[in-house]
Design a protein around this motif. Sequence first.
Motif, PDB file in Angstrom:
ATOM      1  N   UNK A 116      57.802   6.412  -7.758  1.00 12.02           N
ATOM      2  CA  UNK A 116      58.311   6.505  -7.750  1.00 12.02           C
ATOM      3  C   UNK A 116      59.672   7.089  -6.636  1.00 12.02           C
ATOM      4  N   UNK A 117      60.725   7.127  -6.146  1.00 11.54           N
ATOM      5  CA  UNK A 117      61.287   7.402  -4.345  1.00 11.54           C
ATOM      6  C   UNK A 117      61.056   8.545  -4.392  1.00 11.54           C
ATOM      7  N   UNK A 118      60.749   9.744  -4.990  1.00 11.90           N
ATOM      8  CA  UNK A 118      59.731  10.476  -4.467  1.00 11.90           C
ATOM      9  C   UNK A 118      58.619  11.087  -3.569  1.00 11.90           C
ATOM     10  N   UNK A 119      57.901   9.539  -3.814  1.00 12.14           N
ATOM     11  CA  UNK A 119      56.627   9.474  -3.534  1.00 12.14           C
ATOM     12  C   UNK A 119      57.123   8.315  -2.470  1.00 12.14           C
ATOM     13  N   UNK A 120      57.543   7.439  -2.550  1.00 12.74           N
ATOM     14  CA  UNK A 120      58.444   6.555  -1.312  1.00 12.74           C
ATOM     15  C   UNK A 120      58.428   7.065  -0.114  1.00 12.74           C
ATOM     16  N   UNK A 121      59.235   8.745  -0.413  1.00 17.20           N
ATOM     17  CA  UNK A 121      59.667   8.812   0.245  1.00 17.20           C
ATOM     18  C   UNK A 121      58.919   9.805   1.651  1.00 17.20           C
ATOM     19  N   UNK A 122      57.229  10.664   0.403  1.00 18.08           N
ATOM     20  CA  UNK A 122      57.129  11.464   1.258  1.00 18.08           C
ATOM     21  C   UNK A 122      55.544  10.293   1.998  1.00 18.08           C
ATOM     22  N   UNK A 123      54.826   9.475   1.307  1.00 14.78           N
ATOM     23  CA  UNK A 123      54.716   8.042   1.953  1.00 14.78           C
ATOM     24  C   UNK A 123      54.430   7.816   3.536  1.00 14.78           C
ATOM     25  N   UNK A 124      56.219   7.417   3.217  1.00 11.27           N
ATOM     26  CA  UNK A 124      57.027   7.073   4.878  1.00 11.27           C
ATOM     27  C   UNK A 124      56.374   8.711   5.817  1.00 11.27           C
ATOM     28  N   UNK A 125      57.264   9.316   5.292  1.00  7.63           N
ATOM     29  CA  UNK A 125      56.729  10.693   6.121  1.00  7.63           C
ATOM     30  C   UNK A 125      55.698  11.298   6.836  1.00  7.63           C
ATOM     31  N   UNK A 126      54.640  10.351   6.467  1.00  9.28           N
ATOM     32  CA  UNK A 126      53.594  10.637   6.343  1.00  9.28           C
ATOM     33  C   UNK A 126      52.649   9.698   7.890  1.00  9.28           C
ATOM     34  N   UNK A 127      53.761   9.085   7.818  1.00  9.98           N
ATOM     35  CA  UNK A 127      53.543   7.938   8.675  1.00  9.98           C
ATOM     36  C   UNK A 127      54.140   8.868  10.335  1.00  9.98           C
ATOM     37  N   UNK A 128      53.284   8.539  11.139  1.00 13.21           N
ATOM     38  CA  UNK A 128      52.822   9.114  12.874  1.00 13.21           C
ATOM     39  C   UNK A 128      53.888   8.240  13.717  1.00 13.21           C
ATOM     40  N   UNK A 129      55.140   9.106  14.109  1.00 14.16           N
ATOM     41  CA  UNK A 129      55.763   8.571  14.816  1.00 14.16           C
ATOM     42  C   UNK A 129      55.957   9.565  16.226  1.00 14.16           C
ATOM     43  N   UNK A 130      54.284   9.285  16.814  1.00 14.06           N
ATOM     44  CA  UNK A 130      54.226   9.791  18.525  1.00 14.06           C
ATOM     45  C   UNK A 130      54.347   8.364  18.971  1.00 14.06           C
ATOM     46  N   UNK A 131      54.046   7.565  18.957  1.00  7.25           N
ATOM     47  CA  UNK A 131      54.554   6.799  19.340  1.00  7.25           C
ATOM     48  C   UNK A 131      56.139   5.643  19.455  1.00  7.25           C
ATOM     49  N   UNK A 132      56.213   5.055  20.452  1.00  8.09           N
ATOM     50  CA  UNK A 132      58.075   4.279  20.005  1.00  8.09           C
ATOM     51  C   UNK A 132      57.506   3.309  18.927  1.00  8.09           C
ATOM     52  N   UNK A 133      58.385   3.772  17.592  1.00 12.83           N
ATOM     53  CA  UNK A 133      58.498   2.244  16.725  1.00 12.83           C
ATOM     54  C   UNK A 133      58.682   0.955  17.462  1.00 12.83           C
ATOM     55  N   UNK A 143      63.826  -3.807  12.094  1.00 15.60           N
ATOM     56  CA  UNK A 143      63.597  -2.785  11.478  1.00 15.60           C
ATOM     57  C   UNK A 143      63.598  -1.872  11.749  1.00 15.60           C
ATOM     58  N   UNK A 144      64.352  -0.821  11.483  1.00 15.16           N
ATOM     59  CA  UNK A 144      64.329   0.723  12.357  1.00 15.16           C
ATOM     60  C   UNK A 144      63.688   1.593  11.324  1.00 15.16           C
ATOM     61  N   UNK A 145      63.596   1.022  10.665  1.00 16.45           N
ATOM     62  CA  UNK A 145      62.588   2.058   9.020  1.00 16.45           C
ATOM     63  C   UNK A 145      62.310   3.275   9.531  1.00 16.45           C
ATOM     64  N   UNK A 146      60.821   2.957  10.857  1.00 22.02           N
ATOM     65  CA  UNK A 146      60.236   3.759  11.353  1.00 22.02           C
ATOM     66  C   UNK A 146      61.012   4.936  12.666  1.00 22.02           C
ATOM     67  N   UNK A 147      61.999   3.998  12.939  1.00 19.11           N
ATOM     68  CA  UNK A 147      62.691   4.421  14.034  1.00 19.11           C
ATOM     69  C   UNK A 147      63.801   5.631  13.469  1.00 19.11           C
ATOM     70  N   UNK A 148      64.070   5.699  11.899  1.00 15.29           N
ATOM     71  CA  UNK A 148      65.169   6.161  10.901  1.00 15.29           C
ATOM     72  C   UNK A 148      64.067   7.270  10.478  1.00 15.29           C
ATOM     73  N   UNK A 149      62.694   6.804  10.320  1.00 18.25           N
ATOM     74  CA  UNK A 149      61.507   8.112   9.953  1.00 18.25           C
ATOM     75  C   UNK A 149      61.396   9.316  10.920  1.00 18.25           C
ATOM     76  N   UNK A 150      61.219   8.768  12.563  1.00 14.31           N
ATOM     77  CA  UNK A 150      61.258   9.487  13.641  1.00 14.31           C
ATOM     78  C   UNK A 150      62.422  10.129  13.762  1.00 14.31           C
ATOM     79  N   UNK A 151      63.954   9.668  13.390  1.00 15.92           N
ATOM     80  CA  UNK A 151      64.190  10.935  13.131  1.00 15.92           C
ATOM     81  C   UNK A 151      64.818  12.164  12.431  1.00 15.92           C
ATOM     82  N   UNK A 152      64.283  11.154  11.189  1.00 16.62           N
ATOM     83  CA  UNK A 152      63.764  12.674  10.038  1.00 16.62           C
ATOM     84  C   UNK A 152      63.112  13.828  11.022  1.00 16.62           C
ATOM     85  N   UNK A 153      61.504  13.164  10.762  1.00 13.33           N
ATOM     86  CA  UNK A 153      60.597  14.125  11.772  1.00 13.33           C
ATOM     87  C   UNK A 153      61.338  14.916  13.204  1.00 13.33           C
TER      88      UNK A 153
END
Length: 243
Positions: A116-133, A143-153
């Motif tokens: 479901x959407x909530x589970x997908x969001x949580x999985x993406x948010x668990x990704x570390x964005x310590x390094x520049x995606x 793709x800007x998926x993990x750069x967007x994730x970095x912004x959320x973090x």
Amino acid sequence: MKSTEDRTSYKRITEHRGQWALQRMGYYQEFGWSVEAEFDESILLWHIATDLLYHETKHENKEEPEHNDQEISQNISNYMLFLLIVRPFMMPAGIGQIRFGDTCAEASNFLQSEGDIKECAEKILRVSTEYDPGVVKGDRSKSVLFTGCKLAHLLKEQFIDGNEKKGIKPMNDSDGMWRLISAVWVEMLCYAASKCSGQYHAKQLSKGGELLTVVWFLMAHLGMGEQYRIEEGHARAKLIVAK
């Protein structure tokens, strides 16, 4: 409108697409990079961050916020993405559809199994964005998926749980975070409305209308934007529609 005092400031407001909101609220240093990118990229970055945070937090608060900035942010975010993909002729030129396609492909590859959407969001948010995606994925993919994730973090770190790392009690200012996000989205919406050609606004009016055009007319009524001429000595503006 509170920031517009003369003809110069009336025109200047439509040159900002999130910068003014961030500066006014004191967060340009932290998030300015996300609105200085190409406009279509900024839309996707803020859409991803908004969507991730929305689905992560929408069930956490039992009481509805007084001004419901969370719902406003989500609605404008979805609408701006709709314009980028379905009404690209109403948006400033860019490679939004290519970025969107690459981002969807990366999301699909990363998530693989459906949830479901909530589970997908949580999985993406668990990704570390310590390094520049961007460095990790290389230049081929847009793709800007993990750069967007970095912004959320970064938004969460600034407003909710980041201070814990510095030994300071977390603020948990969720309302403040959504006020900032909604302010950026409103500014992006106004920017897009002012940059869309009058002929495309007219074209969509003949097909049932578009919210972007309503915003355009409201800005014309207030005398804001490049298409409007404020007459000397009169507190009124004339709308100039190019053929």
